[in-house]
Design a protein around this motif. Structure first.
Motif, short mmCIF file in Angstrom:
data_model
loop_
_atom_site.label_atom_id
_atom_site.label_comp_id
_atom_site.label_asym_id
_atom_site.label_seq_id
_atom_site.Cartn_x
_atom_site.Cartn_y
_atom_site.Cartn_z
N ARG A 21 7.42 -33.33 5.69
CA ARG A 21 6.19 -32.65 5.31
C ARG A 21 5.25 -32.60 6.51
O ARG A 21 5.29 -33.48 7.38
CB ARG A 21 5.50 -33.38 4.16
N ALA A 22 4.41 -31.58 6.53
CA ALA A 22 3.37 -31.49 7.55
C ALA A 22 2.28 -32.52 7.26
O ALA A 22 2.00 -32.85 6.10
CB ALA A 22 2.76 -30.09 7.57
N ILE A 33 -4.98 -42.70 4.71
CA ILE A 33 -4.20 -41.60 4.15
C ILE A 33 -5.05 -40.93 3.07
O ILE A 33 -5.46 -41.56 2.10
CB ILE A 33 -2.89 -42.11 3.53
N ILE A 34 -5.32 -39.64 3.25
CA ILE A 34 -6.17 -38.88 2.32
C ILE A 34 -5.30 -37.87 1.60
O ILE A 34 -4.75 -36.94 2.22
CB ILE A 34 -7.31 -38.18 3.07
N MET A 35 -5.15 -38.05 0.30
CA MET A 35 -4.29 -37.19 -0.51
C MET A 35 -5.16 -36.24 -1.32
O MET A 35 -5.96 -36.65 -2.16
CB MET A 35 -3.42 -38.06 -1.42
N ALA A 36 -5.00 -34.98 -1.04
CA ALA A 36 -5.89 -33.96 -1.61
C ALA A 36 -5.65 -33.76 -3.10
O ALA A 36 -4.58 -34.05 -3.63
CB ALA A 36 -5.69 -32.63 -0.88
N LEU A 61 -3.91 -36.56 6.66
CA LEU A 61 -3.78 -35.76 5.44
C LEU A 61 -2.36 -35.21 5.32
O LEU A 61 -1.97 -34.33 6.10
CB LEU A 61 -4.77 -34.60 5.44
N PRO A 62 -1.56 -35.71 4.39
CA PRO A 62 -0.25 -35.12 4.15
C PRO A 62 -0.39 -33.82 3.35
O PRO A 62 -1.19 -33.73 2.42
CB PRO A 62 0.47 -36.19 3.33
N HIS A 63 0.39 -32.83 3.72
CA HIS A 63 0.37 -31.56 3.00
C HIS A 63 1.37 -31.66 1.86
O HIS A 63 2.58 -31.53 2.06
CB HIS A 63 0.75 -30.42 3.96
N TRP A 113 7.70 -41.65 -0.34
CA TRP A 113 7.42 -40.96 0.92
C TRP A 113 6.04 -41.34 1.45
O TRP A 113 5.88 -41.59 2.66
CB TRP A 113 7.52 -39.45 0.70
N LEU A 114 5.06 -41.42 0.58
CA LEU A 114 3.70 -41.76 1.01
C LEU A 114 3.62 -43.20 1.52
O LEU A 114 2.90 -43.49 2.48
CB LEU A 114 2.72 -41.56 -0.16
N ARG A 115 4.34 -44.12 0.90
CA ARG A 115 4.37 -45.50 1.38
C ARG A 115 4.99 -45.57 2.77
O ARG A 115 4.51 -46.32 3.63
CB ARG A 115 5.13 -46.38 0.40
#
Length: 284
Positions: A21-22, A33-36, A61-63, A113-115
């Motif tokens: 992921r971008a 980590i900022i998750m929209a 920021l993960p897309h 994935w986020l971890r």
């Protein structure tokens, strides 16, 4: 508000377990980590990320969905284009196996994935640990990520999953029993979990915060804001504390909530010899 071209963010990619992921970064220092929220990395989410970078952290920021930088206000692109964009965002999210929307007692698969991203950014940025901020659809993700010791500053802003379509779903949050048990153990050892919501918000119901108080005790610091204090220019009823419904002026309750989030990051990530087991942050 016009679209944001993200020109002041570094674009990169992160791959874990075959999924790439971008990601977008700004700043230096320990990672947050900022998750929209839905519909994605909007200009208001990017404004929040810039505030995080300004205090001395790296905003990451993960897309996960949507079109980064696009303004969701129909006044920018017109109602038809905005509605079409909303559909193209929501349909893939609703059918993806990565996101758990209705099920109770489950952590979304995307959490793995986020971890991994959090661990990677910690290795890259250094510091005592990593912060995480989830919003609305991703609000509970910061809680599930807190199973890892590297996550020392979780923030749940208007957590909205599972969708509050029944009494049972209102009194829970999207985390598995095993992950919740681990987070409870960490909370007993000093982890603070910060939660934000408007008191009139049906998408992030009061029963969900009651559940978190019961499960996490004093380690859960709840900030519940009168719905009348929300920015009246928001597109929806009071919901997005840190973005669309923020009134960024001293003395405003939403600004106080934003400052509390930033103070948590300063305390846990930037204070010399910061101790993630230092105990709850004063909600005052």
């Amino acid at each position: 508000m016009p679209d944001d071209n993200l020109s002041d963010f570094e674009a990169a990619h992160f791959t874990h377990d075959g999924t790439t992921r971008a990601i977008y970064r700004r700043g230096t220092g320990p990672a947050v980590i900022i998750m929209a929220e839905i519909p994605g990395i909007t200009p208001k989410v990017l404004e929040f990320a810039r505030r995080v970078a300004e205090i001395g952290c790296t905003a990451v920021l993960p897309h996960l969905f949507g079109r980064p930088g696009r303004d969701p206000d129909p006044g920018t692109h017109g109602r038809v284009a905005t509605a079409a964009d909303t559909v193209t965002t929501m349909v893939p999210v609703c059918v993806s196996r990565e996101f758990t929307i209705l099920a109770t007692g489950r952590s979304s698969p995307v959490i793995t994935w986020l971890r991994a991203l959090a661990a990677h950014e910690h290795d890259r940025c250094g510091g005592p640990g990593v912060g995480a901020v989830g919003m609305c659809f991703t609000g509970g993700y910061a809680l599930a990520m807190a199973v890892d010791d590297v996550l020392v500053a979780p923030v749940l802003s208007q957590p909205s999953l599972p969708l509050a379509v029944s009494a049972r779903r209102r009194r829970t949050i999207d985390i598995s029993p095993g992950d919740l048990a681990r987070v409870k153990q960490r909370c007993a050892n000093g982890l603070t979990v910060l939660g934000l919501r408007f008191d009139s918000d049906r998408l992030s119901p009061a029963e969900r915060f009651d559940f978190l108080r019961e499960q996490l005790g004093d380690a859960f610091v709840a900030v519940e804001i009168d719905g009348g204090a929300a920015n009246p220019d928001g597109l929806l009823p009071p919901h997005s504390v840190l973005t669309e419904h923020l009134i960024d002026e001293p003395g405003q309750p939403t600004r106080a909530a934003l400052d509390q989030v930033l103070d948590l990051m300063r305390t846990r990530l930037l204070t010399p010899a910061a101790d993630p087991d230092a105990g709850p942050v004063d909600p005052a």
